[in-house]
Scaffold this active site. Structure first.
Site, PDB file in Angstrom:
ATOM      1  N   ASP A   1       0.821  -1.224   0.000  1.00  0.00           N
ATOM      2  CA  ASP A   1       0.000   0.000   0.000  1.00  0.00           C
ATOM      3  C   ASP A   1       0.851   1.269   0.000  1.00  0.00           C
ATOM      4  OD1 ASP A   1      -2.368   1.399   0.015  1.00  0.00           O
ATOM      5  OD2 ASP A   1      -2.594   1.335   2.197  1.00  0.00           O
TER       6      ASP A   1
ATOM      7  N   ASN B   1     -11.086  -2.756  -5.037  1.00  0.00           N
ATOM      8  CA  ASN B   1     -10.335  -1.791  -5.851  1.00  0.00           C
ATOM      9  C   ASN B   1     -10.987  -1.491  -7.204  1.00  0.00           C
ATOM     10  OD1 ASN B   1      -7.099  -2.892  -4.577  1.00  0.00           O
ATOM     11  ND2 ASN B   1      -8.284  -1.099  -3.984  1.00  0.00           N
TER      12      ASN B   1
HETATM   13  C1  IPE Z   1      -5.493  -2.657   0.111  1.00  0.00           C
HETATM   14  O1  IPE Z   1      -5.180  -1.325  -0.042  1.00  0.00           O
HETATM   15  C2  IPE Z   1      -5.426  -3.353  -1.211  1.00  0.00           C
HETATM   16  C3  IPE Z   1      -4.106  -3.456  -1.814  1.00  0.00           C
HETATM   17  C4  IPE Z   1      -2.971  -3.010  -1.321  1.00  0.00           C
HETATM   18  C5  IPE Z   1      -4.064  -4.140  -3.072  1.00  0.00           C
HETATM   19  P1  IPE Z   1      -6.309  -0.200  -0.226  1.00  0.00           P
HETATM   20  O2  IPE Z   1      -5.574   1.067  -0.438  1.00  0.00           O
HETATM   21  O3  IPE Z   1      -7.262  -0.618  -1.270  1.00  0.00           O
HETATM   22  O4  IPE Z   1      -7.032  -0.241   1.186  1.00  0.00           O
HETATM   23  P2  IPE Z   1      -7.882   0.888   1.937  1.00  0.00           P
HETATM   24  O5  IPE Z   1      -8.911   1.368   0.968  1.00  0.00           O
HETATM   25  O6  IPE Z   1      -6.925   1.964   2.332  1.00  0.00           O
HETATM   26  O7  IPE Z   1      -8.440   0.188   3.121  1.00  0.00           O
HETATM   27  C1  IPE Z   2      -1.783   0.106  -3.233  1.00  0.00           C
HETATM   28  O1  IPE Z   2      -1.516   1.466  -3.296  1.00  0.00           O
HETATM   29  C2  IPE Z   2      -2.046  -0.495  -4.594  1.00  0.00           C
HETATM   30  C3  IPE Z   2      -3.439  -0.869  -4.848  1.00  0.00           C
HETATM   31  C4  IPE Z   2      -4.391  -0.793  -3.985  1.00  0.00           C
HETATM   32  C5  IPE Z   2      -3.760  -1.359  -6.171  1.00  0.00           C
HETATM   33  P1  IPE Z   2      -2.682   2.554  -3.308  1.00  0.00           P
HETATM   34  O2  IPE Z   2      -3.035   2.840  -4.722  1.00  0.00           O
HETATM   35  O3  IPE Z   2      -3.796   2.131  -2.443  1.00  0.00           O
HETATM   36  O4  IPE Z   2      -1.925   3.798  -2.686  1.00  0.00           O
HETATM   37  P2  IPE Z   2      -2.543   4.869  -1.704  1.00  0.00           P
HETATM   38  O5  IPE Z   2      -3.071   4.128  -0.526  1.00  0.00           O
HETATM   39  O6  IPE Z   2      -3.624   5.569  -2.464  1.00  0.00           O
HETATM   40  O7  IPE Z   2      -1.386   5.752  -1.374  1.00  0.00           O
HETATM   41 MG    MG Z   3      -4.138   2.419  -0.446  1.00  0.00          MG
END
Ligand code: IPE
Ligand code: IPE
Ligand code: MG
Length: 234
Positions: A16, A64
């Site tokens: 993340d 997602n």
């Molecule tokens: C969890 O991260 C999913 C992945 C890293 C693939 P998210 O960014 O989607 O989670 P939330 O929305 O902050 O809980």
């Molecule tokens: C994790 O990084 C990757 C996926 C969830 C696909 P994020 O895209 O959630 O990154 P932040 O949380 O917005 O910084």
């Molecule tokens: Mg995220």
């Protein structure tokens, strides 16, 4: 690393912070995902070098899909190029498996996934499980449906359903997660490995995933080594 290091058999990582990493640099979010994908490959190799048996990475959750189409397309294209290059790395002793519901993916991605899973990688040191369109609740629901089919056919009586049976019907074929790492400063599971994390140790780190290094993984393992796992005992 200090002495007394206990290697987890199965590490889970919630990759993340890609979006925030890009935003900080004034870049589009997909540049964060691109850098994140590179870090994923580096950390997979580090796990292999350490002798970690299972690494499960959260790449795309069932939630997602709520993101803009452009971002989702970018993530799927990164997955394509990873899968294409990966086959060239045959003999790296890293087996790749996918967990999650792959039915909504484009046909070419499904074919690449199958090719990757069947690639000859020599002796397996590390099995990397990529959680793609994965949700812990979806995984449990899927397992329950498989078991319910047997019950409906009459080949299984509901009283005979066991925890082991549910484990055996999950997408993942690994032992439960020993250590779950979440970078980016968030301290939640976000639907990752719900069943498999019943007794996991959690390490939350402030680093954003694209900045995550081998040293951060070593630090998480060091922290894990200090934990006292009791599993309900004394
Ligand atoms: C969890 O991260 C999913 C992945 C890293 C693939 P998210 O960014 O989607 O989670 P939330 O929305 O902050 O809980
Ligand atoms: C994790 O990084 C990757 C996926 C969830 C696909 P994020 O895209 O959630 O990154 P932040 O949380 O917005 O910084
Ligand atoms: Mg995220």
């Amino acid at each position: 690393m200090t002495d007394k290091i206990i290697l987890p058999e199965h590490i889970g990582i919630i990759m993340d912070g890609n979006g925030r990493w890009a935003k900080k640099r004034g870049l589009p979010r997909n540049m964060g995902h691109k850098k994140g994908a590179e870090v994923f490959e580096k950390i997979s190799r580090h796990c292999r070098d350490l002798g970690i048996k299972y690494l499960t990475v959260y790449a795309f959750s069932t939630e997602n899909w709520k993101r803009p189409k452009e971002e989702i397309d970018g993530i799927m294209n990164l997955m394509r190029s990873y899968l294409k290059n990966m086959q060239k790395a045959a003999g790296d002793h890293i087996a790749v498996r996918f967990i999650g519901d792959r039915t909504p993916f484009d046909e070419d991605i499904k074919a690449l996934i199958e090719e990757a899973e069947n690639a000859d990688i020599g002796e397996v040191i590390t099995t990397v499980q990529i959680a793609l369109n994965y949700g812990g609740r979806d995984e449990i629901t899927h397992a329950v449906k498989e078991i319910a089919k047997k019950a409906a056919e009459g080949s299984l009586s509901p009283e005979d359903i066991t925890e082991d049976m549910i484990s055996a019907n999950l997408y993942s074929a690994s032992p439960e997660a020993d250590l779950i790492i979440r970078p980016s400063g968030e301290e939640r599971l976000s639907n990752f490995l719900l069943w498999e994390s019943a007794y996991s140790e959690f390490v939350f780190m402030d680093v954003l995933w694209p900045d995550f290094t081998e040293k951060d993984l070593d630090a998480a393992i060091e922290e894990y080594s200090k934990r006292n796992r009791r599993f309900g005992g004394v």
